[in-house]
Design a protein around this motif. Structure first.
Motif, short mmCIF file in Angstrom:
data_model
loop_
_atom_site.label_atom_id
_atom_site.label_comp_id
_atom_site.label_asym_id
_atom_site.label_seq_id
_atom_site.Cartn_x
_atom_site.Cartn_y
_atom_site.Cartn_z
N PHE A 101 0.82 -1.21 0.00
CA PHE A 101 0.00 0.00 0.00
C PHE A 101 0.86 1.26 0.00
N HIS A 147 8.82 6.20 0.38
CA HIS A 147 10.16 5.80 -0.07
C HIS A 147 10.92 4.99 0.97
N ILE A 148 10.36 4.80 2.18
CA ILE A 148 11.19 4.31 3.28
C ILE A 148 10.70 2.99 3.86
N ASN A 149 9.49 2.96 4.38
CA ASN A 149 9.01 1.76 5.08
C ASN A 149 8.28 0.82 4.12
N THR A 168 4.86 -0.84 3.56
CA THR A 168 3.50 -0.63 4.06
C THR A 168 2.51 -1.60 3.39
N GLN A 208 3.23 -1.98 9.00
CA GLN A 208 4.46 -1.44 8.42
C GLN A 208 5.69 -2.14 8.99
N ILE A 222 -3.52 9.19 13.77
CA ILE A 222 -3.38 7.76 13.55
C ILE A 222 -3.31 7.10 14.91
N TYR A 255 -1.30 0.15 12.52
CA TYR A 255 -2.22 1.25 12.84
C TYR A 255 -3.62 0.86 12.39
N HIS A 256 -4.62 1.47 12.99
CA HIS A 256 -5.96 1.37 12.42
C HIS A 256 -5.91 2.05 11.07
N PHE A 257 -6.47 1.42 10.06
CA PHE A 257 -6.47 1.99 8.72
C PHE A 257 -7.50 3.13 8.68
N SER A 286 -4.39 10.04 -0.07
CA SER A 286 -3.18 10.89 0.04
C SER A 286 -2.67 11.10 -1.38
N ASN A 337 1.96 12.59 3.02
CA ASN A 337 2.01 12.24 4.44
C ASN A 337 0.86 12.87 5.23
#
Ligand code: ADP
Ligand code: GN1
Ligand code: MG
Length: 365
Positions: A27, A31-33, A35, A53, A93, A116-118, A124, A227
């Motif tokens: 999802f 660029h980092i985690n 998801t 994540q 979040i 996290y809860h979606f 976004s 974000n």
């Protein structure tokens, strides 16, 4: 790190999810985690969605410190939301706890995972299409800073040291040039010359902090437009996300990164940088929204440096993309050989365009 369905299911087994696992899909475009959106179904047919994540521990060397910050910040925001009688406050979040009450767990390779809860019925955006979106985004990030001004307890952990110390970011670029590990420096002399010519101006914010002209505050530090989640119905900011870098910082790097991410005419990685310009109407939307929520706590000196901040952070992130290109693409996720170089060129073109507009931008404040 690409997680298999089996791994996602095992991670879900460690979290307080509701229902039985039905699917897990990659999802978002961070660029980092890593998801994923996971779906679960209860016996009565009710479906629950969560964001899982895998935390990038090459980028964040101390994930427990990242999670301590996020836990403190989201708890503080949730308390403000619960105390608000109008019911109009933007949401936060919300972390899911593990079955043993922790905000993260590990997989068998030692990677850190959180959930996290979606947030549903939101979107976004990697690029903005209207000044109204710019206004809503900046207003929400300004409120986010305002809400964290009274965060109780010790100073937040610095999850990445010198994250927005622009002169040190420049130094990392010069270090990469010196070592030239994959022989790419020969292709980027035009870009290096431009960065070099703007280096002194790029120290302005850090110098102002060191001289005591502007204060340190709790800031988000990664305010690009994807974000924040915007409500599909109202278009308003529904929830600020990507809280890995919430830590002590300057408001300018938040406002500046909105200008970087929100005013450009192209995607951050457009291969033809001649198409890149800043859009004045987007800057106007950002400034209006940001000042509406942040003017009450900003000093005169902080406000005066807002226009320049867009140029500075655009160059700062440009130095990071170019350094990563020279180092062989080891930090940002890439999907083609010149991806980081394209990104760096877009930042240069955008910073130049912001620079040209500076007299007009100064008039607007
Ligand atoms: P990265 O650090 O890799 O950028 P993010 O935390 O920004 O990771 O998440 C990547 C994307 O996943 C976001 O841009 C957003 O589209 C989506 N996302 C993240 N958290 C949530 C959430 N709680 N609800 C809905 N979507 C989310
Ligand atoms: C990264 O995580 P993400 O994709 O939202 C990066 C930012 C850069 C941005 C450029 C922790 O943000 O600093 O500005 O890419 N985050 C980190 O798109 O390095
Ligand atoms: Mg992100």
């Amino acid at each position: 790190m690409k997680a298999t369905i089996e791994r996602l299911q095992r991670m879900a087994g460690k979290m307080c999810v509701k229902g039985k696992f039905i699917e897990g899909i990659p999802f978002g475009s961070g660029h980092i985690n890593d998801t994923y959106r996971l779906a679960f179904e209860e016996d009565n047919g009710k479906v629950h969605l969560y964001t899982f994540q895998g935390i990038n521990h090459h980028v964040f060397p101390n994930p427990p410190e990242v999670m301590e910050n996020i836990d403190r910040v989201t708890t503080h925001l949730a308390e403000k939301i619960a105390a608000d009688k109008s019911g109009k406050r933007r949401d936060t979040i919300r972390l899911l706890k593990t079955t043993d009450g922790k905000p993260y767990c590990f997989d068998s390779d030692g990677n850190f995972w959180r959930a996290y809860h979606f947030v549903d019925d939101v979107n976004s955006y990697d690029m903005l299409s209207t000044p109204e979106q710019a206004y809503q985004i900046a207003k929400s990030f300004g409120e986010f800073q305002c809400d964290l001004a009274d965060l109780p307890g010790k100073r937040l952990n610095e999850t990445i040291k010198d994250f927005h110390h622009t002169p040190r970011r420049y130094q990392q670029l010069w270090d990469a040039v010196k070592s030239d590990p994959v022989g790419r420096v020969k292709d980027v002399s035009r870009e290096l010359d431009i960065f070099h010519s703007l280096e002194d101006e790029c120290s302005t914010l850090v110098r102002a902090l060191e001289e005591g002209a502007i204060p340190e505050r709790v800031t988000h530090n990664d305010t690009k437009c994807n974000n924040i989640l915007l409500d599909n119905k109202t278009g308003e900011g529904a929830c600020v996300i990507d809280l890995d870098t919430v830590m002590p910082g300057l408001v300018h790097y938040d406002f500046g990164d909105m200008v970087r991410g929100g005013t450009g005419t192209t995607a951050e990685d457009e291969p033809d940088y001649s198409k890149v310009h800043m859009r004045m109407e987007m800057f106007e939307g950002l400034l209006k929204g940001y000042l509406e929520s942040a003017r009450k706590f900003l000093t005169k000196e902080e406000i005066e440096l807002l226009p320049l901040s867009g140029k500075i952070i655009t160059l700062e992130i440009g130095t990071r993309f170019l350094a990563d290109y020279i180092n062989g693409d080891i930090y940002f996720k890439t999907s083609r050989p010149a991806h980081n170089l394209d990104r760096a060129r877009v930042q240069i073109a955008l910073a130049q365009s912001i620079g040209e507009a500076m007299p007009q931008l100064m008039k607007m404040i």
